[in-house]
Structure formats: C-alpha cells, structure tokens
Design a protein around this motif. Structure first.
Motif, PDB file in Angstrom:
ATOM      1  N   TYR A 114      35.772  47.327  -4.761  1.00 43.78           N
ATOM      2  CA  TYR A 114      34.390  47.376  -5.227  1.00 43.78           C
ATOM      3  C   TYR A 114      33.648  46.073  -4.922  1.00 43.78           C
ATOM      4  O   TYR A 114      32.479  46.102  -4.528  1.00 43.78           O
ATOM      5  N   ALA A 115      34.306  44.945  -5.072  1.00 48.63           N
ATOM      6  CA  ALA A 115      33.652  43.653  -4.811  1.00 48.63           C
ATOM      7  C   ALA A 115      33.146  43.587  -3.368  1.00 48.63           C
ATOM      8  O   ALA A 115      32.018  43.145  -3.115  1.00 48.63           O
ATOM      9  N   VAL A 116      33.961  44.057  -2.426  1.00 47.19           N
ATOM     10  CA  VAL A 116      33.548  44.055  -1.012  1.00 47.19           C
ATOM     11  C   VAL A 116      32.402  45.046  -0.803  1.00 47.19           C
ATOM     12  O   VAL A 116      31.408  44.740  -0.135  1.00 47.19           O
ATOM     13  N   LEU A 117      32.516  46.243  -1.386  1.00 45.58           N
ATOM     14  CA  LEU A 117      31.475  47.260  -1.217  1.00 45.58           C
ATOM     15  C   LEU A 117      30.141  46.770  -1.776  1.00 45.58           C
ATOM     16  O   LEU A 117      29.107  46.871  -1.106  1.00 45.58           O
ATOM     17  N   GLU A 118      30.153  46.222  -2.996  1.00 45.48           N
ATOM     18  CA  GLU A 118      28.885  45.753  -3.579  1.00 45.48           C
ATOM     19  C   GLU A 118      28.301  44.617  -2.754  1.00 45.48           C
ATOM     20  O   GLU A 118      27.091  44.558  -2.525  1.00 45.48           O
ATOM     21  N   ASN A 119      29.140  43.711  -2.281  1.00 44.35           N
ATOM     22  CA  ASN A 119      28.662  42.604  -1.449  1.00 44.35           C
ATOM     23  C   ASN A 119      27.986  43.137  -0.182  1.00 44.35           C
ATOM     24  O   ASN A 119      26.917  42.668   0.204  1.00 44.35           O
ATOM     25  N   GLU A 128      19.507  49.495  -5.151  1.00 40.26           N
ATOM     26  CA  GLU A 128      20.200  50.145  -6.258  1.00 40.26           C
ATOM     27  C   GLU A 128      21.333  50.999  -5.722  1.00 40.26           C
ATOM     28  O   GLU A 128      21.168  51.698  -4.736  1.00 40.26           O
ATOM     29  N   LEU A 129      22.492  50.913  -6.376  1.00 44.46           N
ATOM     30  CA  LEU A 129      23.629  51.770  -6.044  1.00 44.46           C
ATOM     31  C   LEU A 129      23.703  52.909  -7.043  1.00 44.46           C
ATOM     32  O   LEU A 129      23.323  52.753  -8.201  1.00 44.46           O
ATOM     33  N   ARG A 130      24.221  54.043  -6.589  1.00 47.53           N
ATOM     34  CA  ARG A 130      24.403  55.214  -7.451  1.00 47.53           C
ATOM     35  C   ARG A 130      25.815  55.762  -7.261  1.00 47.53           C
ATOM     36  O   ARG A 130      26.431  55.565  -6.228  1.00 47.53           O
ATOM     37  N   SER A 167      24.116  54.261 -12.228  1.00 44.24           N
ATOM     38  CA  SER A 167      23.428  53.449 -11.228  1.00 44.24           C
ATOM     39  C   SER A 167      23.541  51.974 -11.595  1.00 44.24           C
ATOM     40  O   SER A 167      23.811  51.613 -12.740  1.00 44.24           O
ATOM     41  N   LYS A 168      23.315  51.135 -10.583  1.00 43.18           N
ATOM     42  CA  LYS A 168      23.290  49.692 -10.792  1.00 43.18           C
ATOM     43  C   LYS A 168      22.215  49.087  -9.899  1.00 43.18           C
ATOM     44  O   LYS A 168      22.239  49.259  -8.682  1.00 43.18           O
ATOM     45  N   ALA A 169      21.281  48.372 -10.517  1.00 46.13           N
ATOM     46  CA  ALA A 169      20.250  47.658  -9.761  1.00 46.13           C
ATOM     47  C   ALA A 169      20.873  46.412  -9.151  1.00 46.13           C
ATOM     48  O   ALA A 169      21.610  45.684  -9.837  1.00 46.13           O
ATOM     49  N   LEU A 170      20.638  46.199  -7.872  1.00 51.88           N
ATOM     50  CA  LEU A 170      21.161  45.018  -7.186  1.00 51.88           C
ATOM     51  C   LEU A 170      20.102  43.938  -7.012  1.00 51.88           C
ATOM     52  O   LEU A 170      20.413  42.837  -6.597  1.00 51.88           O
ATOM     53  N   ARG A 171      18.857  44.237  -7.299  1.00 48.64           N
ATOM     54  CA  ARG A 171      17.762  43.259  -7.154  1.00 48.64           C
ATOM     55  C   ARG A 171      17.064  43.081  -8.481  1.00 48.64           C
ATOM     56  O   ARG A 171      16.771  43.996  -9.155  1.00 48.64           O
TER      57      ARG A 171
END
Length: 171
Positions: A114-119, A128-130, A167-171
């Motif tokens: 997950y750390a690599v994917l989110e990066n 935003e990721l879902r 979901s997760k906001a990345l910004r």
C-alpha cells in the motif's frame, strides 16, 4: 472444510519484502494468492458460502490475465516467493485488488504494498483514492486515513455479502 483463523498479533515479526511490478506471467500465481486469501484470510468475516461465491466470480485464464492487464499491479516477494499483491486502476483512481497469503497476514506485507501504491498515486497527482473494501480490509484502510462512505450489499452468483465503499483524499 475447516475454517482457518489467522492469528493476528502485533508481535508477529515483519517480513522483509521486495515490492515490484507484477508480470502477466505471474497471473496464475496471483489468482492462487487471491483464492487462498479469500478461503483462509476472510473466514472471520464471511461465511463459507460467501467465500465460495466470491472466488467463483473471479475470472479465470485469459479473462483473468486481461483483467490484470488493465491494472497496475504490485507484488510482494519474500525469499523469492510471491506472498501478496495490490492492483491500482489508475483511470478510476481505485485500489482494485489487495490480497496477501493468510500465513503472512499481520506481518507488514499489505502495508508495504500500500505504501508504494499510495506514493505512486501521489506522484501521479491523483487527488483521491477509492476502493470497495472487504470487512477484513476495512480496518486496514481506516488505519491509513481512509473514510468509510457506505456499507454496500453485493450479490455474487446469487449470494449476498457486504463490503465498504471507502475513499482517501491525497491533496
């Protein structure tokens, strides 16, 4: 069949894993990881009937390779053995597949993937990721700052089961 219960312990030693891009030649191995994860890893949250239905709707053969081919898939490898994978559907900004072998659950494999994917999503300026998270994956995502949008009922081969739109906001 006997229900296999994973022993999730904070004391479980972290595995040394290498995270890399998957090859389509590994498609069958990845499907086997998915099947093992559903059969063994989700027994605490889903009935045997629900787990069978979940596995039944996963494509096989060429259809599975085509599905993987549309995704960016990362694999976790330890001592030359694949132990988990996570797939990203970039156009939908969606974590699509996330599975680790039951025997390595709780040992940092999903966390490393997950750390690599989110990066990568952040580098790609994705806002935003879902995901549609299983009951087992839901706490994993919550611990990483994801928000639960809704509990959903899904039907696979006539069998109803639940998951969670997150979901997760990345910004």
């Amino acid at each position: 069949t006997m229900a296999w219960q994973p022993v999730l312990s904070e004391a479980a030693p972290r595995l040394e894993v290498v995270i890399r891009n998957a090859s389509l030649d590994e498609a069958e191995t990845l499907r086997k990881i998915l099947v093992a994860a559903v059969e063994g890893g989700t027994a605490a949250a889903y009935s045997a009937e629900q787990r069978r239905a979940w596995i039944e709707v996963v494509p096989k053969g060429v259809a599975w390779r085509e599905r993987l081919g549309r995704l960016e898939t990362l694999v976790a490898q330890t001592q030359g053995r694949l132990v988990g994978f996570m797939s990203f559907n970039r156009p939908l900004a969606e974590v699509d597949l996330a599975y680790v072998l039951p025997e390595v659950m709780g040992r940092g494999v999903a966390q490393a993937l997950y750390a690599v994917l989110e990066n990568r999503a952040r580098v790609a300026m994705i806002e935003e990721l879902r995901t549609d998270a299983s009951a087992l994956a839901r706490p994993f995502f919550k611990r990483r700052g994801w928000n639960e949008i809704a509990r959903q009922e899904v039907v696979a081969v006539g069998v109803s089961m639940h998951n969670f739109k997150m979901s997760k906001a990345l910004r």
